[in-house]
Design an enzyme around this catalytic site. Sequence first.
Site, mmCIF file in Angstrom:
data_model
loop_
_atom_site.group_PDB
_atom_site.id
_atom_site.type_symbol
_atom_site.label_atom_id
_atom_site.label_comp_id
_atom_site.label_asym_id
_atom_site.label_seq_id
_atom_site.Cartn_x
_atom_site.Cartn_y
_atom_site.Cartn_z
ATOM 1 N N LYS A 76 -0.349 10.035 1.348
ATOM 2 C CA LYS A 76 0.805 9.806 0.467
ATOM 3 C C LYS A 76 1.670 11.055 0.292
ATOM 4 O O LYS A 76 2.886 10.958 0.153
ATOM 5 C CB LYS A 76 0.361 9.299 -0.897
ATOM 6 N N GLU A 82 6.489 5.192 -10.583
ATOM 7 C CA GLU A 82 5.455 4.434 -11.286
ATOM 8 C C GLU A 82 4.162 4.634 -10.520
ATOM 9 O O GLU A 82 4.159 5.025 -9.355
ATOM 10 C CB GLU A 82 5.804 2.943 -11.343
ATOM 11 N N SER A 91 -6.760 7.051 6.269
ATOM 12 C CA SER A 91 -5.638 7.393 5.385
ATOM 13 C C SER A 91 -6.015 8.317 4.233
ATOM 14 O O SER A 91 -5.171 9.045 3.722
ATOM 15 C CB SER A 91 -4.983 6.115 4.854
HETATM 16 C C1 LIG Z 1 -2.229 4.187 -1.406
HETATM 17 C C2 LIG Z 1 -3.199 4.240 -0.298
HETATM 18 C C3 LIG Z 1 -3.186 3.287 0.747
HETATM 19 C C4 LIG Z 1 -2.274 2.098 0.770
HETATM 20 O O1 LIG Z 1 -0.919 2.389 0.882
HETATM 21 P P1 LIG Z 1 -0.071 2.113 2.186
HETATM 22 O O2 LIG Z 1 1.322 2.285 1.734
HETATM 23 O O3 LIG Z 1 -0.377 0.733 2.669
HETATM 24 O O4 LIG Z 1 -0.491 3.125 3.194
HETATM 25 C C5 LIG Z 1 -4.093 3.432 1.795
HETATM 26 N N1 LIG Z 1 -4.982 4.450 1.814
HETATM 27 C C6 LIG Z 1 -5.027 5.377 0.834
HETATM 28 C C7 LIG Z 1 -6.047 6.462 0.928
HETATM 29 C C8 LIG Z 1 -4.143 5.304 -0.257
HETATM 30 O O5 LIG Z 1 -4.221 6.223 -1.231
#
Ligand SMILES: *Cc1c(COP(=O)(O)O)cnc(C)c1O
Length: 405
Positions: free
Chosen positions: A101, A123, A388
């Site tokens: 993010k 938010e 992610s």
């Molecule tokens: C917020 C988050 C997501 C989901 O958000 P996307 O916009 O779909 O990428 C996925 N993995 C992690 C670790 C997150 O914090």
Amino acid sequence: MKYNNVDFDTYFKQYPDQNGYFGKYGGSYIPENLQQAMNEITEAYFTICKSRKFIDELRRIRREFQGRPTPISHLERLSNKLGNVQLYAKREDLNHTGAHKLNHCMGEVLLAKYMGKKKVIAETGAGQHGVAMATAAAYFGLKCDIYMGSVDIKKQAPNVARMKILGANVVEVTHGLATLKEAVDAAFEAYAREYKDAIYCIGSVVGPHPFPMMVRDFQHVVGEEAREQFLHMTGELPDAIVACVGGGSNAAGFFSGFLNDPVEIYGVEPLGRGTALGDHAASLQYGTEGVMHGFNSIMLKDENGDPAPVYSVASGLDYPSSGPEHAFLHELGRVKYDVIGDDDTIDAFFELSRMEGIIPAIESAHAVAYGIKLAKEMSHGSVLINLSGRGDKDMDYIIEKYGIR
Ligand SMILES: *Cc1c(COP(=O)(O)O)cnc(C)c1O
């Protein structure tokens, strides 16, 4: 490469179009006063963010502050256990703050600074977007108002503490159900009042134009790095790549590096407890076309046509729609979207931890579970998973709810 009449050699020049459409998805469905503010952001994006100075500064920040490039790890023990397919992970869990993010938040807040804004507004539901925004605001020295429902504030105490330590102002939203939806409304209202001095920053590739485009472009670094690193490591492209899809920002950036390649691309949505409405958040799989939060996409609706209640063990994935570009790539068939439920996700969470020494975020564990599934189905080849984020934030909850598996 052409796919269903879309030429992927020139894809990024064509999509989105001037009005923010990917095919019929996207656009901007918001009140007139906010539309003017959005137009200002779009214009600033095309001038400021394409300038040499901005690009060089963002590159430097990514290197010196975020710790980019993040590596790719070969998941050797896990691959050997499963058979012949080689699994790899792009390590966004090693990006500063522990998830992807921050990639778009640093871009958005740097843009805010160049635009002369004094404050950022956002938010947050689970608090991940709020923490990333508070981090970026602290780095650039801007004020930061994070709108959050009082129910979520109680649930997410560690992230609320992080935001406060980072100097953000956490604004409690008490009306209605006092969760994410009310927080979005309150943040939009604040932005309509304060748009001269403030900028609103969305947490994913959703919302009105230019956010789905802008957030994808700031996340493109993930796919760009991954493609180059994988070629360097193996001499080839991966046969398949996988990412989890909530709003779709980690997937959009990761996929964007490979859209014009002969690579199978899979987006994984959360099936939660099952297929009944309210038990999952697999919007592309089970949803229909509609407008919410200022954009046209595929969404899950209740009987009144409003956004339906959704559920997933991963609070970062429980959103009743996905970004318009995903709806478009789904319709084209260039990306295949499939689902993984809570149980397989928890298994994958422990499997990756035990076999590789990497505790994944519960969101990312959806992609890991799908990578494991592909490895069992394919007889040979390679799969690159976008990891992610890291799972520290999920450990207490998982041990309490599922125990040690
Ligand atoms: C917020 C988050 C997501 C989901 O958000 P996307 O916009 O779909 O990428 C996925 N993995 C992690 C670790 C997150 O914090």
